[in-house]
Design a protein around this motif. Sequence first.
Motif, PDB file in Angstrom:
ATOM      1  N   ASP A  42       1.199  -2.816   2.972  1.00  0.00           N
ATOM      2  CA  ASP A  42      -0.185  -2.559   3.368  1.00  0.00           C
ATOM      3  C   ASP A  42      -1.020  -2.278   2.114  1.00  0.00           C
ATOM      4  O   ASP A  42      -1.343  -1.137   1.805  1.00  0.00           O
ATOM      5  CB  ASP A  42      -0.236  -1.384   4.340  1.00  0.00           C
ATOM      6  N   ILE A  43      -1.357  -3.346   1.415  1.00  0.00           N
ATOM      7  CA  ILE A  43      -2.113  -3.240   0.167  1.00  0.00           C
ATOM      8  C   ILE A  43      -3.548  -3.673   0.436  1.00  0.00           C
ATOM      9  O   ILE A  43      -3.788  -4.773   0.922  1.00  0.00           O
ATOM     10  CB  ILE A  43      -1.480  -4.117  -0.922  1.00  0.00           C
ATOM     11  N   LYS A  44      -4.478  -2.775   0.135  1.00  0.00           N
ATOM     12  CA  LYS A  44      -5.899  -3.051   0.395  1.00  0.00           C
ATOM     13  C   LYS A  44      -6.535  -3.910  -0.696  1.00  0.00           C
ATOM     14  O   LYS A  44      -7.392  -4.734  -0.421  1.00  0.00           O
ATOM     15  CB  LYS A  44      -6.680  -1.743   0.516  1.00  0.00           C
ATOM     16  N   VAL A  45      -6.137  -3.673  -1.947  1.00  0.00           N
ATOM     17  CA  VAL A  45      -6.695  -4.401  -3.087  1.00  0.00           C
ATOM     18  C   VAL A  45      -5.518  -4.905  -3.922  1.00  0.00           C
ATOM     19  O   VAL A  45      -4.627  -4.132  -4.261  1.00  0.00           O
ATOM     20  CB  VAL A  45      -7.607  -3.496  -3.944  1.00  0.00           C
ATOM     21  N   THR A  46      -5.525  -6.183  -4.255  1.00  0.00           N
ATOM     22  CA  THR A  46      -4.401  -6.750  -4.994  1.00  0.00           C
ATOM     23  C   THR A  46      -4.416  -6.339  -6.469  1.00  0.00           C
ATOM     24  O   THR A  46      -5.483  -6.051  -7.034  1.00  0.00           O
ATOM     25  CB  THR A  46      -4.389  -8.288  -4.904  1.00  0.00           C
ATOM     26  N   PRO A  47      -3.239  -6.332  -7.102  1.00  0.00           N
ATOM     27  CA  PRO A  47      -3.168  -5.947  -8.514  1.00  0.00           C
ATOM     28  C   PRO A  47      -4.067  -6.761  -9.441  1.00  0.00           C
ATOM     29  O   PRO A  47      -4.704  -6.170 -10.321  1.00  0.00           O
ATOM     30  CB  PRO A  47      -1.680  -6.143  -8.850  1.00  0.00           C
ATOM     31  N   PRO A  48      -4.169  -8.093  -9.284  1.00  0.00           N
ATOM     32  CA  PRO A  48      -5.083  -8.807 -10.184  1.00  0.00           C
ATOM     33  C   PRO A  48      -6.545  -8.363 -10.054  1.00  0.00           C
ATOM     34  O   PRO A  48      -7.277  -8.332 -11.040  1.00  0.00           O
ATOM     35  CB  PRO A  48      -4.918 -10.280  -9.777  1.00  0.00           C
ATOM     36  N   VAL A  49      -6.965  -8.004  -8.844  1.00  0.00           N
ATOM     37  CA  VAL A  49      -8.340  -7.526  -8.656  1.00  0.00           C
ATOM     38  C   VAL A  49      -8.518  -6.177  -9.350  1.00  0.00           C
ATOM     39  O   VAL A  49      -9.508  -5.950 -10.069  1.00  0.00           O
ATOM     40  CB  VAL A  49      -8.704  -7.440  -7.156  1.00  0.00           C
TER      41      VAL A  49
END
Length: 155
Positions: free
Chosen positions: A9-16
């Motif tokens: 449940d990840i709201k914002v991805t690591p690249p962003v």
Amino acid sequence: MDDIPDRADIKVTPPVIFSIYLAVGFLFAWASSLHALPGVLARGLGISLLLAAAAVATTAILALNRHGTPIHPRHATTAIVGEGPYRFSRNPLYLSLVAIYFGLALLLNSLWMVLLGIALAVTLQRVVILAEERYLEDKFGESYLAYKAKVSRWL
């Protein structure tokens, strides 16, 4: 029917997250002349970190591919990978992102970017890594807990 998605449940991805910190860091580096280290030392360390990050990321991606598990955190994990850099770090790709950030911060010799690099690592841990760990514990149970007990989160 189980409507719970098979992914963290990840709201914002690591690249962003990385891109936001990088943009802010570049602005701070441009606006301030506070240096982190003497110039030659900063450049040497920066290049070294970038090369190390590239090596770790490449070997981590190859290990994931060999096990047929996706790289993207919004896709279902199909296997626990414990080879390559995953023998030393549960999160070598995030470690690589942070190393890339610090490498760029040192190439620009920006104290502000170095400080933001610490915040980047904390943000990745709180926003992404903890959610992934909960997901992997739920999905793989004891086998993930055994891996987690054996291998450090970062290094």
